[in-house]
Every structure is written in structure tokens, then in C-alpha cells.
Design an enzyme around this catalytic site. Structure first.
Site, short mmCIF file in Angstrom:
data_model
loop_
_atom_site.label_atom_id
_atom_site.label_comp_id
_atom_site.label_asym_id
_atom_site.label_seq_id
_atom_site.Cartn_x
_atom_site.Cartn_y
_atom_site.Cartn_z
N SER A 50 0.84 -1.19 0.00
CA SER A 50 0.00 0.00 0.00
C SER A 50 0.88 1.25 0.00
CB SER A 50 -0.90 0.01 1.24
OG SER A 50 -0.09 0.15 2.41
N ASP A 82 -1.22 -1.62 -4.07
CA ASP A 82 -2.58 -1.63 -3.55
C ASP A 82 -3.06 -0.20 -3.36
OD1 ASP A 82 -4.94 -2.69 -2.51
OD2 ASP A 82 -4.15 -2.73 -0.46
N ASP A 104 -6.77 3.53 -8.10
CA ASP A 104 -8.06 3.67 -7.42
C ASP A 104 -8.64 5.05 -7.71
OD1 ASP A 104 -10.26 3.77 -5.83
OD2 ASP A 104 -9.20 3.34 -3.94
N GLU A 134 -11.00 0.28 -9.46
CA GLU A 134 -12.07 0.12 -8.47
C GLU A 134 -13.27 0.94 -8.88
OE1 GLU A 134 -12.83 1.20 -3.80
OE2 GLU A 134 -10.99 0.10 -4.30
N HIS A 208 -12.03 -6.45 -1.77
CA HIS A 208 -11.18 -5.78 -0.79
C HIS A 208 -11.80 -5.89 0.60
CE1 HIS A 208 -8.37 -3.16 -3.36
NE2 HIS A 208 -9.00 -3.97 -4.20
N GLY A 209 -11.01 -5.53 1.63
CA GLY A 209 -11.54 -5.50 2.99
C GLY A 209 -12.04 -6.85 3.47
#
Length: 284
Positions: A50, A82, A104, A134, A208-209
């Protein structure tokens, strides 16, 4: 073996009806844990960094560690950015040897998201680098919003179809009810929405998540078309709890190896567990 493009791994996952685990790294021990787990399970794997990880460890360190790990490993490994939020950051990762990037643009209007995604694709696809985008917004678990407001952030199937047609992106992260960070309760995924998106979109889909999402929910999402599952928080939890346990047993311990060694083992164990849930064991 050398780093591989993420799209190669996801295409195989989509054909085989399993998902590839995408695990976030922050230091050497976590990189080692991800690779050890992948080799133990004979599974393909995606190591993610990230923006926070890049700032903490340094992009050169992350790239060098992962490349070395991939060269020594007997399983295919992709190195993925990411949640990249700018063209400049994506290009920095491309220059430093990442084999995959995520741009993103979900906070933008859809046409602006499409334009940003296409700019990235045009720049990095000739280099053999895969691109994830995304659509919809995946919030943090601390967001104080109602169910109705949260659903308004979910990915619309028709928009997903339009977005993929306009970009030809390699993978699409969708919002169906997960969130980043630690969950206060049990997340409820919108499986019907996922099915409708899958009916309209043939591109590999990303969840994700996913830390804290129950095993049965993950399996259901994968059966409905999810090909890549992101895990970060669960790794941090296992890593830190193991290190803390060492210190609680001996508060005078000063050898970092005696803390980080067990932490690495705990991270390896949780990653192996996720790989088995994703169905990618033996798929390398």
C-alpha cells in the site's frame, strides 16, 4: 522464478473457480511469511504494498525483498500496488519493478475514473504490467453511515459493465459490503449484487476488505465470481499478537528475533488458512 503479471494468476483462477490471495506486506518478515505460506500450500500468491507500506519501508526495499523472494520461490508471485491514487505513484512502482498496479479512481466521477484508468493502462500495459481499478467505494469500518447510505456506495452492475467496456481493465475491485480495517460486527455481503455484476462482466473481480469476513461468506463470494481476495488486517493482528505474547512472557526481552520470529510464524499460519479457504492450494 521471476515476478509474474497478476493477470496471469487471475485468468487461471477464474477458469479454475478459485481465488488468489493478495496479502499486504509492511516489512521483511511479512514478505517471508507470505512466501512461506504460498510454498507450503503450493499456491500462487500476490504480495501487495500500500501507499503506507511504501512510505514506511521504502519502495526499493519492498521491491528488492519481493523480487528476491520470487527468485527463490517455487510458486508464481506477483508484486502489486494496492490502492494507488495517482498516475505518478503508479509510474514510480512501474519503474521499480512492480508487476501489477491498482489505480483507485473510485472517489472520482465515473468518466474521470475511466480517463485515469485508461491513462494508466496506456502507460504500463506495454511493459507487461497488469492493472486493477475500483468502482464503488469500500469504506473503513469506522464510517458512521446508515445501511441505505452504505448501499449507495456499492458498485452498480450496469456501471461495472460500462466501466469494463470503456477501459478493458485487467481486474475490477467492487464494493458489495466489505470494509477496510477491523469489523465491529459481522459484515453482510450483497451476493445478489455480485451475481448481477458477474453476469455482465467477464473481467476478474476483486474483493477488498476481506479480513474478518466469515469463511462461508468468502467461499460464497468466490463461487459467484471473485478471483482475488485482499487480506491485510488479519495478518497485522496475528503478527502483533504473537510479538506481544513474547513481551508479556518476558518484559525484559531485547532480542528482536525472539519477537519477530514468532510473529512471522503466526502470520504464515493465518495466510495458509486463507489460501485454503480461497481454494488456491495446489494451484501453483
Amino acid at each position: 522464478m521471476a515476478l509474474v503479471s497478476m493477470v496471469e494468476l487471475l485468468d487461471q483462477a477464474q477458469k479454475g473457480h478459485y481465488a488468489v490471495g493478495a496479502f499486504n506486506c509492511n516489512n521483511m518478515e511479512i514478505v517471508q511469511a507470505i512466501v512461506a505460506a504460498a510454498e507450503a500450500e503450493n499456491a500462487p500468491v500476490i504480495i501487495q504494498a500500500s501507499q503506507g507500506a511504501i512510505k514506511y519501508a521504502g519502495i526499493e526495499y519492498i521491491t528488492t525483498l519481493t523480487k528476491l523472494a520470487a527468485e527463490k520461490a517455487n510458486v508464481p508471485i506477483a508484486l502489486h500496488l494496492d490502492h494507488g491514487t495517482s498516475f505518478a505513484q503508479v509510474m514510480q512502482c512501474a519503474r521499480n519493478g512492480f508487476s501489477s498496479v491498482m489505480i483507485d479512481g473510485s472517489k472520482h466521477l465515473i468518466e474521470d475514473n475511466i480517463a485515469l484508468t485508461n491513462k494508466v493502462i496506456e502507460a504500463v500495459r506495454p511493459l507487461g504490467i497488469s492493472v486493477e481499478a475500483e468502482l464503488g467505494k469500500i469504506g473503513g469500518t469506522e464510517d458512521d453511515i446508515t445501511v441505505t447510505e452504505r448501499e449507495a456506495l456499492f458498485t452498480e452492475p450496469a456501471e461495472a459493465e460500462y466501466f469494463v467496456q470503456a477501459t478493458q481493465v485487467d481486474a475490477l475491485a467492487i464494493a458489495i459490503g466489505t470494509a477496510h480495517g477491523q469489523y465491529k460486527g459481522i459484515p453482510k455481503l450483497d451476493f445478489e449484487r455480485l451475481t448481477k455484476i458477474r453476469e455482465r462482466v467477464s473481467t476478474p473481480l476483486v474483493l477488498h476488505g476481506s479480513s474478518g469476513v466469515p469463511e462461508e461468506a468468502l467461499r460464497e463470494a468466490i463461487s459467484r465470481g471473485i478471483c482475488k481476495v485482499n487480506i491485510d488486517t488479519n495478518i497485522r493482528e496475528a503478527f502483533v499478537l504473537a510479538a506481544r505474547h513474547v513481551l508479556e512472557g518476558d518484559s525484559k526481552e531485547i532480542d528482536p528475533r525472539k519477537m519477530l520470529g514468532p510473529a512471522r510464524e503466526a502470520a504464515t499460519a493465518i495466510i495458509r488458512e486463507k489460501i485454503r479457504i480461497f481454494g488456491s492450494t495446489g494451484k501453483a
